[in-house]
Design a protein around this motif. Structure first.
Motif, short mmCIF file in Angstrom:
data_model
loop_
_atom_site.label_atom_id
_atom_site.label_comp_id
_atom_site.label_asym_id
_atom_site.label_seq_id
_atom_site.Cartn_x
_atom_site.Cartn_y
_atom_site.Cartn_z
N ARG A 263 27.11 61.31 -56.83
CA ARG A 263 25.83 61.29 -57.34
C ARG A 263 25.51 59.70 -57.55
NH1 ARG A 263 24.03 65.54 -61.92
NH2 ARG A 263 21.95 64.60 -60.88
N LEU A 264 26.62 58.92 -57.91
CA LEU A 264 26.04 57.41 -58.28
C LEU A 264 26.15 56.92 -56.72
CD1 LEU A 264 28.95 56.54 -60.82
CD2 LEU A 264 26.43 56.49 -61.08
N ILE A 265 26.65 57.19 -55.79
CA ILE A 265 26.28 56.55 -54.51
C ILE A 265 25.19 57.01 -54.01
CG2 ILE A 265 27.14 56.68 -52.24
CD1 ILE A 265 28.90 54.92 -53.74
N GLU A 266 24.59 58.32 -54.27
CA GLU A 266 23.36 58.67 -53.95
C GLU A 266 22.39 57.98 -54.40
OE1 GLU A 266 20.87 62.98 -53.42
OE2 GLU A 266 22.94 62.86 -54.21
N MET A 267 22.41 57.78 -55.76
CA MET A 267 21.44 56.93 -56.72
C MET A 267 21.29 55.39 -55.96
SD MET A 267 21.23 54.55 -59.15
CE MET A 267 22.89 54.42 -60.04
N ILE A 268 22.60 54.75 -55.79
CA ILE A 268 22.33 53.34 -55.25
C ILE A 268 21.90 53.16 -53.65
CG2 ILE A 268 23.91 51.57 -54.45
CD1 ILE A 268 25.89 52.64 -56.85
N GLY A 269 22.16 54.55 -53.18
CA GLY A 269 21.61 54.50 -51.59
C GLY A 269 20.04 54.48 -51.91
N SER A 270 19.59 55.31 -52.70
CA SER A 270 18.13 55.63 -52.56
C SER A 270 17.44 54.41 -53.29
CB SER A 270 17.84 56.71 -53.75
OG SER A 270 18.19 57.88 -53.41
N ALA A 271 18.15 53.71 -54.13
CA ALA A 271 17.60 52.32 -54.64
C ALA A 271 17.38 51.46 -53.50
CB ALA A 271 18.52 51.91 -55.85
N LEU A 272 18.28 51.30 -52.51
CA LEU A 272 18.25 50.45 -51.34
C LEU A 272 17.13 50.52 -50.53
CD1 LEU A 272 22.19 49.59 -50.70
CD2 LEU A 272 20.65 48.57 -52.34
N GLU A 273 16.63 51.65 -50.68
CA GLU A 273 15.54 51.81 -49.65
C GLU A 273 14.06 50.84 -49.57
OE1 GLU A 273 14.09 55.84 -50.31
OE2 GLU A 273 16.00 56.77 -49.80
N ASP A 274 14.16 50.19 -50.84
CA ASP A 274 13.20 49.16 -50.81
C ASP A 274 13.60 47.82 -50.82
OD1 ASP A 274 10.71 47.86 -51.43
OD2 ASP A 274 11.02 48.00 -53.75
N GLN A 275 13.78 47.62 -49.29
CA GLN A 275 14.72 46.37 -48.83
C GLN A 275 13.50 45.30 -48.69
OE1 GLN A 275 16.75 46.97 -45.36
NE2 GLN A 275 17.74 48.96 -46.14
N ASP A 276 12.39 45.59 -48.70
CA ASP A 276 11.34 44.28 -48.90
C ASP A 276 11.44 43.44 -49.97
OD1 ASP A 276 11.00 44.73 -46.05
OD2 ASP A 276 9.12 46.26 -46.45
N ASN A 277 11.80 44.40 -51.24
CA ASN A 277 11.60 43.76 -52.37
C ASN A 277 12.91 42.82 -52.78
OD1 ASN A 277 11.73 43.06 -55.40
ND2 ASN A 277 10.58 45.14 -55.80
N ASN A 278 12.94 41.36 -52.47
CA ASN A 278 14.14 40.52 -52.77
C ASN A 278 14.58 40.69 -54.18
OD1 ASN A 278 13.56 39.94 -50.08
ND2 ASN A 278 12.53 37.95 -50.70
N ASP A 279 13.77 40.49 -55.14
CA ASP A 279 14.37 40.78 -56.58
C ASP A 279 15.15 41.95 -56.78
OD1 ASP A 279 14.14 39.55 -59.22
OD2 ASP A 279 13.45 41.58 -59.70
N HIS A 280 14.45 43.19 -56.26
CA HIS A 280 15.22 44.27 -56.29
C HIS A 280 16.69 44.38 -55.84
CE1 HIS A 280 15.51 48.69 -56.97
NE2 HIS A 280 15.51 48.92 -55.68
#
Length: 599
Positions: A263-280
């Motif tokens: 579930r942690l890996i799934e959460m991190i993977g979802s967070a990486l979908e916003d690749q255009d946001n450098n700060d994120h």
């Protein structure tokens, strides 16, 4: 285990040298003390001899004065010159009597023996004095040689200690690599077991289901919290530290089966979908690095040290002591645990995410730079017409602004400096490839005026590296060495007077013969500035003819897009102590189910 063989043999050698340093120190002190004692005794004997010499000389002098006979060299004792001239006749009588005494000297051996005895004593004492001086000089030389020998040996011992530290670090890295290999092997074996015994796995899952259900609600709460930007505490990501503390408390690392890691890996993977946001992206690079570091310092493969015989040899004790040193971690920050398959798999997946996020940020910067680099390769016409026109510099200024923007973002999110260095180093290498290959492929780029234009941009990049400092810029400036030397040749005056040896040994040391020859053949400018001499061109042609590996494209540079770091590079750049004062999520600490975070 063969990976340990060579460094550890050398380690034993330096270990013995280091432990003999104390004995060497004691031996040196004893030797110097013995020599100094002998020196003091000799100096005392010399002093006594001098005093005896002075005393004997004074005695002889007194006897001579009393007897009115010469003390040394048969010199007559004269009366003081201050006597009255009227006593001249009276003075002659004692002298006559003295002469008479001398004529009967054979009958008065005692009086005659005084000068002889004093002369021999003086010679004897002088000889003894010289002997003692020679002995003192010899002792002083021995002390000097002993101290010099000790300094050399001490220097070797210090070098040995430094080598031991390096070998200890290398050993730790090797252990971590072996652990990773063991982890991968265990993962493969575990997967094989799971596929071969589905029924047994189902029974195990059913057994662990109640425990999973009990933790399900807390896991949901944790994921909901850390999926937000929790910021930083003591320059460390709060989310990563909170996740680690929860996993440690729930004993998830030691669980044979758990879904929390998935579930942690799934959460991190979802967070990486916003690749255009450098700060994120920088925020999650910081979090994944911190969490990976904590796992690397905590997890050890189960059975890696169990059922092993006690260390008996010096080799085994040294290895064991080095391994145990990594276990002395601050209590309450990191704890060593016997990791099971799910935890080891999670660490491997987390490593992959660190590399993925790094690549995303690096390529994003490369994409931004590529928009401006093409305009920085060839001089604009406005730059040729007026050197005071600053508009062409805007292309290089755009690159500087782009670099500053990414540096600020990475620093604000406390990305480990080692990764910041790698991001800029690879992008400077990218610019080096683009500019250098253009200089060697486009005739209009290999001109004197174009060299001046590119050089002005390189000066801006050098200034940026200086201001960013080595902590973040790393070796980025060195990555431009091909372009720097090619541009240096383009703006070089009187090229025809430069010999081939001067060019290859002093001016263009990193360029190959093919690269330099290609640059020379393309070189030209509007001022009809001569290129290199015909002798230089002939020398290069001859060398290229002898080079069997020469081909038409051998002068071009290739771009390297590989991941330029290891997990050990990250973990070695961070310290456990840096997490001692980090605070977990304030939101969770107020939850009764997460009171353990306050411990």
């Amino acid at each position: 285990m063969l990976m340990y063989k060579l460094p550890l043999v050398e380690l034993v050698h330096f270990y013995l040298i280091s432990h003999g340093q104390a004995e060497l120190e004691e031996s040196k002190n004893q030797e110097i003390a013995r020599l100094q004692s002998a020196l003091e005794m000799t100096q005392l004997e010399l002093k006594e001899t001098k005093e005896m010499q002075n005393k004997e000389g004074q005695t002889a002098k007194n006897i001579a004065v009393t007897q009115e006979v010469p003390v040394t060299n048969d010199v007559l004792v004269k009366k003081p010159a201050a006597e009255n001239e009227g006593l001249k006749e009276t003075k002659e009588l004692p002298l006559k009597e003295s002469a008479a005494a001398s004529s009967t000297s054979e009958q008065v051996p005692t009086t005659q023996g005084i000068p002889v005895t004093s002369d021999e004593l003086t010679k004897k004492l002088a000889a003894e004095n010289e002997r003692l001086k020679a002995l003192v000089s010899s002792l002083e030389q021995k002390i000097e040689e002993t101290e010099k020998k000790y300094e050399e040996t001490s220097k070797h011992a210090m070098e040995a200690e430094s080598k031991i530290i390096e070998l200890k670090t290398a050993m730790q890295r090797l252990e971590e690599k072996i652990l990773d290999i063991e982890t991968e092997d265990q993962i493969l074996r575990q997967q094989a077991l799971l596929s071969a015994s589905n029924s047994k796995t189902s029974e195990t899952a059913a057994t662990s289901a109640p425990l999973e259900n009990d933790q399900q609600e807390n896991v949901d709460t944790l994921l909901k919290c850390v999926s937000q930007n929790l910021g930083f505490s003591q320059e460390k990501p709060v989310a990563a530290f909170t996740i680690y503390k929860c996993l440690l408390h729930w004993k998830s690392f030691e669980a044979e089966k758990t879904s929390v890691f998935d579930r942690l890996i799934e959460m991190i993977g979802s967070a990486l979908e916003d690749q255009d946001n450098n700060d994120h992206m920088a925020y999650w690079l910081s979090n994944t690095c911190a969490l990976l570091f904590l796992l690397q310092r905590s997890l050890k493969s189960s059975g890696s040290s169990a059922d092993k015989p006690a260390a008996t040899s010096i080799f085994s004790r040294m290895t064991q002591s080095f391994r145990s040193s990594s276990a002395n971690l601050p209590v309450g920050v990191v704890q060593l645990v016997e990791a099971k398959y799910p935890a080891l798999l999670f660490k491997q997946q987390l490593t992959a995410y660190v590399e993925k996020i790094f690549g995303i940020i690096r390529d994003k910067l490369k994409k931004e730079l590529s928009r401006h680099v093409s305009s920085c390769i060839q001089v604009p016409k406005t730059f040729e017409e007026s050197k005071d026109d600053t508009s062409p510099a805007s292309h290089w200024q755009s690159i500087i602004e782009c670099l500053n923007q990414f540096l600020s973002t990475l620093k604000d999110n406390f990305v480990p400096p080692i990764l910041v260095q790698k991001i800029f180093t690879q992008n400077f290498a990218y610019m080096n490839v683009q500019i250098f290959n253009s200089l060697l492929q486009q005739k209009e780029c290999s001109t004197f005026s174009n060299g001046e234009y590119v050089k002005s941009g390189l000066d801006s990049l050098e200034k940026w590296c200086t201001e960013a400092k080595e902590e973040y810029a790393g070796s980025a400036w060195d990555e431009l060495k091909h372009t720097r030397q090619a541009v240096g040749f383009l703006v070089m005056p009187e090229k025809s007077k430069i010999s081939y040896d001067e060019i290859t040994n002093d001016l263009c040391t990193v360029l190959s013969v093919q690269q330099f020859y290609k640059l020379c053949t393309l070189y030209s400018d509007g001022n009809n500035n001569e290129s290199v001499s015909a002798d230089v061109m002939s020398s290069m042609k001859l060398l290229m003819t002898d080079d069997s590996e020469n081909d038409s494209s051998s002068f071009l540079l290739d771009e390297d897009s590989s991941i330029p770091f290891l997990v050990e590079d990250i973990t070695d750049s961070m310290k456990v102590q840096d997490f001692a004062d980090v605070k977990p999520s304030a939101e969770l600490t107020e939850n009764p189910d997460f009171q353990f975070l306050q411990e």
